[in-house]
Design a protein around this motif. Structure first.
Motif, PDB file in Angstrom:
ATOM      1  N   TRP A 119       0.837  -1.191   0.000  1.00 45.28           N
ATOM      2  CA  TRP A 119       0.000   0.000   0.000  1.00 45.28           C
ATOM      3  C   TRP A 119       0.875   1.246   0.000  1.00 45.28           C
ATOM      4  O   TRP A 119       1.904   1.295   0.658  1.00 45.28           O
ATOM      5  N   PHE A 124     -10.872   0.512   9.030  1.00 45.42           N
ATOM      6  CA  PHE A 124     -10.072  -0.487   8.325  1.00 45.42           C
ATOM      7  C   PHE A 124      -8.752  -0.767   9.026  1.00 45.42           C
ATOM      8  O   PHE A 124      -7.789  -1.181   8.401  1.00 45.42           O
ATOM      9  N   ASP A 125      -8.697  -0.553  10.319  1.00 47.42           N
ATOM     10  CA  ASP A 125      -7.437  -0.704  11.049  1.00 47.42           C
ATOM     11  C   ASP A 125      -7.153  -2.135  11.475  1.00 47.42           C
ATOM     12  O   ASP A 125      -6.212  -2.404  12.199  1.00 47.42           O
ATOM     13  N   SER A 153      -9.153  11.910   6.689  1.00 46.75           N
ATOM     14  CA  SER A 153      -8.874  10.531   6.297  1.00 46.75           C
ATOM     15  C   SER A 153      -8.794   9.615   7.513  1.00 46.75           C
ATOM     16  O   SER A 153      -9.238   8.466   7.447  1.00 46.75           O
ATOM     17  N   GLU A 154      -8.238  10.103   8.602  1.00 47.83           N
ATOM     18  CA  GLU A 154      -8.145   9.258   9.796  1.00 47.83           C
ATOM     19  C   GLU A 154      -9.529   8.827  10.263  1.00 47.83           C
ATOM     20  O   GLU A 154      -9.765   7.667  10.581  1.00 47.83           O
ATOM     21  N   LEU A 158     -10.976   6.303   7.635  1.00 44.45           N
ATOM     22  CA  LEU A 158     -10.262   5.050   7.424  1.00 44.45           C
ATOM     23  C   LEU A 158     -10.054   4.220   8.687  1.00 44.45           C
ATOM     24  O   LEU A 158      -9.609   3.085   8.601  1.00 44.45           O
ATOM     25  N   ASN A 159     -10.402   4.765   9.859  1.00 47.51           N
ATOM     26  CA  ASN A 159     -10.120   4.019  11.085  1.00 47.51           C
ATOM     27  C   ASN A 159     -10.875   2.699  11.167  1.00 47.51           C
ATOM     28  O   ASN A 159     -10.471   1.791  11.875  1.00 47.51           O
TER      29      ASN A 159
END
Length: 125
Positions: free
Chosen positions: A36, A55-56, A48-49, A52-53
Motif C-alpha cells: 500500500w 479499516f485498522d 482521512s483518519e 479510514l479508522n
C-alpha cells in the motif's frame, strides 16, 4: 496524488468521474507488485483518519461504526464479532455469514456482483 497518475492502470480512476470533477482529499493505492502507498499529502486535516479508522484491522471498531452509521439495518442482536472477524481475515463469505448480520437480503445477485467487482471470495450454495 499525481504519483498514481503516471501508472496507466489508474488512469480511468484518476481522470474519470467523480475524481475528475470534484477531486479527492487523499488517495491510497496498491498494486500486486508493491505494498500500500499513499499520495503526497498537502493537508493532514483531510478527515482521512476518521474515514479510514474502520479499516485498522480491528473488527470491533468496524462493528461500532456500522452500528451507528446504519442504525436499524442489522439484526436486533447486533453484528456478530465472529462474522466480521472472518471477513477481516478474508475468509470466503457464506450465506450463513450474511444472514448472521441481516434477517434477509433483498438482492443476492447484487451482492454477488459487488463481491465479484472487489474480488472478495464467496460461496452462497
Amino acid at each position: 496524488m499525481y504519483f498514481i497518475g503516471c501508472i496507466p492502470i489508474f488512469d480511468t480512476f484518476i481522470f474519470g468521474e467523480p475524481v475528475r470533477s470534484i477531486g479527492t482529499t487523499f488517495c491510497l493505492w496498491t498494486t500486486k507488485q508493491k505494498n500500500w502507498q499513499i499520495g503526497e499529502v498537502e493537508n493532514y486535516e483531510d478527515n482521512s483518519e476518521e474515514m479510514l479508522n474502520i479499516f485498522d484491522g480491528q473488527p470491533q471498531i468496524y462493528i461500532d461504526w456500522a452500528t451507528d452509521y446504519f442504525e436499524e439495518s442489522y439484526k436486533e442482536s447486533g453484528i456478530p464479532l465472529d462474522t466480521v472477524t472472518k471477513i477481516y481475515g478474508g475468509q470466503t463469505l457464506t450465506k450463513e455469514m450474511v444472514l448472521s448480520i441481516v434477517d434477509e437480503l433483498e438482492d443476492w445477485e447484487q451482492l454477488e456482483t459487488d463481491l465479484n467487482e472487489i474480488g472478495y471470495p464467496y460461496n452462497f450454495d
